[in-house]
Motif scaffolding. Structure first.
Motif, mmCIF file in Angstrom:
data_model
loop_
_atom_site.group_PDB
_atom_site.id
_atom_site.type_symbol
_atom_site.label_atom_id
_atom_site.label_comp_id
_atom_site.label_asym_id
_atom_site.label_seq_id
_atom_site.Cartn_x
_atom_site.Cartn_y
_atom_site.Cartn_z
ATOM 1 N N UNK A 157 31.775 44.913 30.358
ATOM 2 C CA UNK A 157 32.313 43.548 30.355
ATOM 3 C C UNK A 157 33.688 43.509 31.022
ATOM 4 N N UNK A 158 34.487 44.544 30.780
ATOM 5 C CA UNK A 158 35.801 44.627 31.422
ATOM 6 C C UNK A 158 35.660 44.806 32.931
ATOM 7 N N UNK A 159 34.662 45.557 33.373
ATOM 8 C CA UNK A 159 34.432 45.728 34.804
ATOM 9 C C UNK A 159 34.146 44.388 35.474
ATOM 10 N N UNK A 160 33.332 43.569 34.823
ATOM 11 C CA UNK A 160 33.012 42.252 35.367
ATOM 12 C C UNK A 160 34.264 41.365 35.416
ATOM 13 N N UNK A 161 35.056 41.427 34.357
ATOM 14 C CA UNK A 161 36.283 40.624 34.317
ATOM 15 C C UNK A 161 37.248 41.059 35.411
ATOM 16 N N UNK A 162 37.369 42.371 35.620
ATOM 17 C CA UNK A 162 38.241 42.883 36.674
ATOM 18 C C UNK A 162 37.749 42.422 38.045
ATOM 19 N N UNK A 163 36.447 42.452 38.251
ATOM 20 C CA UNK A 163 35.888 41.975 39.508
ATOM 21 C C UNK A 163 36.235 40.527 39.775
ATOM 22 N N UNK A 164 36.167 39.721 38.741
ATOM 23 C CA UNK A 164 36.508 38.305 38.878
ATOM 24 C C UNK A 164 37.991 38.118 39.198
ATOM 25 N N UNK A 166 39.911 40.273 40.775
ATOM 26 C CA UNK A 166 40.145 40.724 42.150
ATOM 27 C C UNK A 166 39.658 39.681 43.149
ATOM 28 N N UNK A 167 38.559 39.036 42.822
ATOM 29 C CA UNK A 167 38.082 37.969 43.704
ATOM 30 C C UNK A 167 39.058 36.792 43.692
ATOM 31 N N UNK A 168 39.640 36.520 42.545
ATOM 32 C CA UNK A 168 40.622 35.443 42.454
ATOM 33 C C UNK A 168 41.879 35.750 43.264
ATOM 34 N N UNK A 169 42.157 37.038 43.487
ATOM 35 C CA UNK A 169 43.307 37.428 44.299
ATOM 36 C C UNK A 169 43.040 37.263 45.792
ATOM 37 N N UNK A 170 41.783 36.996 46.159
ATOM 38 C CA UNK A 170 41.481 36.709 47.556
ATOM 39 C C UNK A 170 40.389 37.541 48.186
ATOM 40 N N UNK A 171 40.023 38.666 47.562
ATOM 41 C CA UNK A 171 38.947 39.479 48.122
ATOM 42 C C UNK A 171 37.625 38.717 48.012
ATOM 43 N N UNK A 172 36.898 38.594 49.124
ATOM 44 C CA UNK A 172 35.670 37.792 49.112
ATOM 45 C C UNK A 172 34.583 38.445 48.252
ATOM 46 N N UNK A 173 34.407 39.738 48.428
ATOM 47 C CA UNK A 173 33.406 40.498 47.670
ATOM 48 C C UNK A 173 34.108 41.666 46.977
ATOM 49 N N UNK A 174 33.548 42.089 45.846
ATOM 50 C CA UNK A 174 34.189 43.146 45.050
ATOM 51 C C UNK A 174 33.143 44.163 44.609
ATOM 52 N N UNK A 175 33.470 45.440 44.777
ATOM 53 C CA UNK A 175 32.661 46.542 44.245
ATOM 54 C C UNK A 175 33.551 47.352 43.313
ATOM 55 N N UNK A 194 30.526 37.072 47.397
ATOM 56 C CA UNK A 194 31.322 35.892 47.731
ATOM 57 C C UNK A 194 30.688 34.598 47.225
ATOM 58 N N UNK A 195 29.353 34.558 47.136
ATOM 59 C CA UNK A 195 28.677 33.339 46.689
ATOM 60 C C UNK A 195 28.624 33.210 45.171
ATOM 61 N N UNK A 196 29.258 34.142 44.465
ATOM 62 C CA UNK A 196 29.302 34.084 43.014
ATOM 63 C C UNK A 196 28.211 34.892 42.329
ATOM 64 N N UNK A 197 27.216 35.344 43.085
ATOM 65 C CA UNK A 197 26.165 36.164 42.500
ATOM 66 C C UNK A 197 26.687 37.583 42.265
ATOM 67 N N UNK A 198 26.032 38.302 41.374
ATOM 68 C CA UNK A 198 26.481 39.656 41.054
ATOM 69 C C UNK A 198 25.299 40.526 40.684
ATOM 70 N N UNK A 199 25.504 41.838 40.735
ATOM 71 C CA UNK A 199 24.458 42.774 40.327
ATOM 72 C C UNK A 199 25.099 44.122 40.007
ATOM 73 N N UNK A 200 24.317 44.951 39.330
ATOM 74 C CA UNK A 200 24.744 46.308 38.989
ATOM 75 C C UNK A 200 23.954 47.317 39.806
ATOM 76 N N UNK A 201 24.587 48.429 40.161
ATOM 77 C CA UNK A 201 23.907 49.541 40.814
ATOM 78 C C UNK A 201 24.124 50.776 39.962
#
Length: 265
Positions: A157-164, A166-175, A194-201
C-alpha cells in the motif's frame, strides 16, 4: 536512411568495475539491438566491493557532449543514472530542456549496493523539483522512492502511495521497484501509468549477491525499447523480464555484489 537506426542515450556516471552505471547501460542497449550513445557526467573508482572514490565532470564538457550528439545523431529515447551533485543535475536539466532526445527515463541513483552515497542531499531535492517534472518514467527502488516521495515504505500500500506522490511531482509514469523487501518470496514492482491505470509485476526472488546494476539495467532496457517505438507498458514489462533473466542466469565476477549477466536472453 541516415539516422533511421534506433538510437538511445545514457546520461550517467562511469563504473570502473563494469557492472553498473554507464557500462551497464551500454551493455543492455547493445543487447536490445539499439545504438547506444553517452553523456558522461562523473567518474567512479569502483568494484564489486564498493565505491572507493567519485569525481563529477565539469559543466563545460557535459554541455559539449549534449551539443555534439544533437548536432549529428537522432536520439529517440534517453535515460539518466548517477548524477552526483546539484550542479550536475541542474546542468543535465538545462540540456534536456534545450534538446529533444525523446522520452526521458529517470533512474534516481542515490546509494550504491555497498552503501556508498552517490547523490548529495541537496541534489536529491533538485532531482525532485527540477528533473522529475521532465520524466516520462521514473524508476526508483524503495530507498530512492522513500527519499523522493518523503515517506516510509513498509508494504504494498505504501508503494502505491509513493507512486502517486511521484506522479504528483510531475513524472508521467512511475515504476516503484520492490526488490528491497527481502522477506518476500516474490520481487514485486508497482507501475503507475500516465492514464491513471496501474499494475503489479512479480518474479521469483533469486538468492544471490549477483545483483549489482539491476536499476541501471532495467531502466536502460526500457529506454532501448522506447527508442524502438515500443509502448511504455510493454517496454516496462520487457525490462522486468530482461533483468530477471540477467539475475537468474548469473556469472561469477568479483568478490562482493557481483554484476548481472547481460548476455542473458
Amino acid at each position: 536512411m541516415i539516422n533511421e537506426f534506433p538510437q538511445a542515450l545514457s546520461i550517467a556516471g562511469s563504473d570502473s568495475g563494469g557492472g553498473a552505471g554507464m557500462q551497464a547501460d551500454l551493455k543492455t542497449m547493445q543487447m536490445r539491438h539499439v545504438f547506444a550513445t553517452t553523456v558522461l557526467v562523473a567518474i567512479t573508482a569502483q568494484n564489486t566491493l564498493g565505491v572507493q572514490d567519485a569525481m563529477p565532470l565539469p559543466k563545460k564538457i557535459i554541455d559539449e557532449q549534449f551539443a555534439s550528439l544533437n548536432a549529428d545523431l537522432k536520439i529517440r529515447a534517453c535515460k539518466t543514472g548517477m548524477l552526483a551533485d546539484t550542479e550536475t543535475v541542474e546542468t543535465v536539466v538545462a540540456n534536456l530542456k534545450q534538446y529533444d532526445f525523446g522520452p526521458l527515463i529517470v533512474d534516481p541513483v542515490m546509494i550504491a549496493k555497498g552503501g556508498a552515497h552517490l547523490l548529495t542531499d541537496e541534489a536529491i531535492s533538485t532531482v525532485r523539483t527540477k528533473l522529475l517534472p521532465l520524466a516520462d518514467l521514473v524508476t526508483p527502488n524503495l530507498p530512492e522512492a522513500e527519499a523522493l516521495a518523503e515517506m516510509t515504505i513498509e508494504n504494498n500500500a505504501d508503494m502505491k502511495k509513493a507512486g502517486q506522490r511521484l506522479q504528483a511531482l510531475g513524472a508521467k509514469n512511475v515504476l516503484v521497484k520492490g526488490g528491497h523487501f527481502n522477506d518476500q518470496k516474490q520481487a514485486s514492482d508497482f507501475v503507475l501509468l500516465a492514464d491513471g491505470s496501474s499494475f503489479w509485476m512479480s518474479s521469483p526472488r533469486i538468492d544471490t549477491k549477483r545483483t549489482h546494476g539491476t536499476g541501471d539495467t532495467i531502466s536502460a532496457c526500457i529506454t532501448a525499447e522506447l527508442a524502438k517505438g515500443v509502448s511504455m507498458e510493454n517496454a516496462i514489462r520487457t525490462g522486468k523480464a530482461y533483468v530477471e533473466a540477467t539475475i537468474r542466469d548469473g556469472i561469477q565476477v568479483g568478490h562482493g555484489h557481483g554484476p548481472l549477466n547481460h548476455w542473458a536472453v
